[in-house]
Design an enzyme around this catalytic site. Structure first.
Site, PDB file in Angstrom:
ATOM      1  N   LYS A 201       0.841  -1.209   0.000  1.00 41.96           N
ATOM      2  CA  LYS A 201       0.000   0.000   0.000  1.00 41.96           C
ATOM      3  C   LYS A 201       0.871   1.252   0.000  1.00 41.96           C
ATOM      4  O   LYS A 201       0.637   2.194  -0.763  1.00 41.96           O
ATOM      5  CB  LYS A 201      -0.921   0.002   1.235  1.00 41.96           C
ATOM      6  CG  LYS A 201      -2.103  -0.939   1.092  1.00 41.96           C
ATOM      7  CD  LYS A 201      -2.819  -1.176   2.417  1.00 41.96           C
ATOM      8  CE  LYS A 201      -3.882  -2.263   2.229  1.00 41.96           C
ATOM      9  NZ  LYS A 201      -4.517  -2.711   3.462  1.00 41.96           N
TER      10      LYS A 201
ATOM     11  N   GLN B  90      -5.008  -1.364   9.614  1.00 42.83           N
ATOM     12  CA  GLN B  90      -4.913  -2.702   9.023  1.00 42.83           C
ATOM     13  C   GLN B  90      -5.575  -3.742   9.937  1.00 42.83           C
ATOM     14  O   GLN B  90      -5.250  -3.825  11.117  1.00 42.83           O
ATOM     15  CB  GLN B  90      -3.429  -3.049   8.790  1.00 42.83           C
ATOM     16  CG  GLN B  90      -3.199  -4.363   8.103  1.00 42.83           C
ATOM     17  CD  GLN B  90      -3.717  -4.390   6.660  1.00 42.83           C
ATOM     18  OE1 GLN B  90      -3.529  -3.427   5.905  1.00 42.83           O
ATOM     19  NE2 GLN B  90      -4.379  -5.462   6.289  1.00 42.83           N
TER      20      GLN B  90
ATOM     21  N   ASP C 125     -11.297   2.953   4.041  1.00 42.11           N
ATOM     22  CA  ASP C 125     -11.718   1.549   3.954  1.00 42.11           C
ATOM     23  C   ASP C 125     -13.245   1.445   3.898  1.00 42.11           C
ATOM     24  O   ASP C 125     -13.785   0.385   3.582  1.00 42.11           O
ATOM     25  CB  ASP C 125     -11.210   0.767   5.183  1.00 42.11           C
ATOM     26  CG  ASP C 125     -10.095  -0.211   4.840  1.00 42.11           C
ATOM     27  OD1 ASP C 125      -9.911  -0.498   3.634  1.00 42.11           O
ATOM     28  OD2 ASP C 125      -9.425  -0.683   5.767  1.00 42.11           O
TER      29      ASP C 125
END
Ligand code: NAD
Length: 297
Positions: free
Chosen positions: A54, A98, A121
């Site tokens: 990422k 994460q 997200d």
């Protein structure tokens, strides 16, 4: 009949190019560099790989990448304080924590402490509610990537029968909302669904998001259907080597489907591309700038 292979790797590259072009325009026009902060708690090897990837792709798209690595035994207060700091930081437009988090941390509490405008997200309850009510939301990256592939393949999805296998908050449920938003007739199947093969045989579009290697065989697929395989499963291959397979038995499904995503090289590369797209979208929304076209739902 042999299906068209949907090349997610190539499509993701075009998404990243669009993101990079929009980032360059924002820098020129407004002097703003979109920034993504990724928070990793602990040393889970798969998570470390994702976070590295990422960060690399964020920088390649011309954006700023901020990585925060915390010890596995970090307490909740410390993590929440970091998120509060990132929420207040004007150089950070996207925040990603994460998952999975270590068991002693409350994932829902942590995710819901992110500013919804920076929740790239799309897991914050505000974004879930906005998506569910057809309002402008930050959309979860993997389902957004699937939607982009489907729109590219079909143009309009209106009136098509879609069956989503799996009802997770990360993939299945938001995928169903997105397909409804594009006027599909949507069925969400799961571990308690009766006669799953018969349900799947009704589908013009099959989205498999289960996490069971090759569980969907070709004879469940309606001839000509589009199959999007979200599953990523490691199985032992020849000579004890591990290989990646999806939730769909590719070899039999490719003979029946009209179009199908491979694993790897299908949905996987779209997820990070959509994370970059969400970050540039969040930056534009925060600064009243024009949003990039075709990079959200
Ligand atoms: P999850 O474990 O949270 O959810 C799995 C879902 O499958 C559940 O809703 C369950 O009801 C359903 N299910 C389980 N057994 C079933 C059965 N026998 N029949 C029908 N449904 C059944 O998983 P998830 O997070 O949604 O991920 C699903 C898969 O997608 C995994 O392989 C994961 O690695 C992969 N994934 C890939 C990406 C990507 O970037 N490509 C992103 C997220 C997840």
């Amino acid at each position: 009949m042999t299906a068209t292979i949907i090349d997610g790797k190539a499509f993701a590259a075009t998404v990243r190019e669009k993101v990079a072009a929009h980032v360059a325009r924002i820098k020129d026009a407004a002097g703003i560099t979109p920034g993504l902060a990724v928070v990793l708690v602990g040393e889970d090897p798969a998570s470390q790989v994702y976070v590295r990837s990422k960060g690399k792709q964020t920088v390649e798209a011309g954006m700023a990448s901020f990585e925060h690595k915390l010890d596995a035994d970090t307490d909740e207060a410390t993590l929440l304080a970091l998120i509060a700091q990132l929420n207040a930081d004007p150089t950070v437009h996207g925040i990603l924590v994460q998952l999975p988090l270590p068991a002693h941390l409350d994932s829902d509490l942590v995710i819901n402490s992110i500013d919804p405008a920076k929740d790239v997200d799309g897991f914050h309850i505000s974004n879930v509610g906005l998506l569910g009510t057809g309002q402008k939301a930050m959309v979860p990256c993997t389902p957004l990537g699937c939607l982009m592939l489907l729109r590219h393949q079909h143009g309009s999805l209106s009136g098509l029968n879609a069956v989503v296998i799996g009802r997770s908050n990360i993939v299945g449920k938001p995928m169903a909302m997105l397909l409804l938003g594009d006027s599909c007739t949507v069925t969400v199947a799961h571990s308690r669904t009766k006669d799953l093969p018969a349900v799947v045989r009704q589908a013009d579009i099959v989205i498999a998001a289960v996490g069971r290697p090759e569980m969907v065989p070709g004879d469940w697929i309606k001839p000509g259907a589009t199959v999007i395989d979200v599953g990523i499963n490691r199985v032992e291959g020849e000579g004890g080597k591990t290989r990646l397979v999806g939730d769909v038995d590719f070899a039999s499904a490719v003979e029946v489907a009209g179009a199908i995503t491979p694993v790897p090289g299908g949905v996987g590369p779209m997820t990070i591309a959509c994370l970059l797209a969400n970050t540039v979208t969040a930056c534009c929304r925060a600064n009243g700038l024009e949003e990039p076209e075709g990079l959200t739902a």
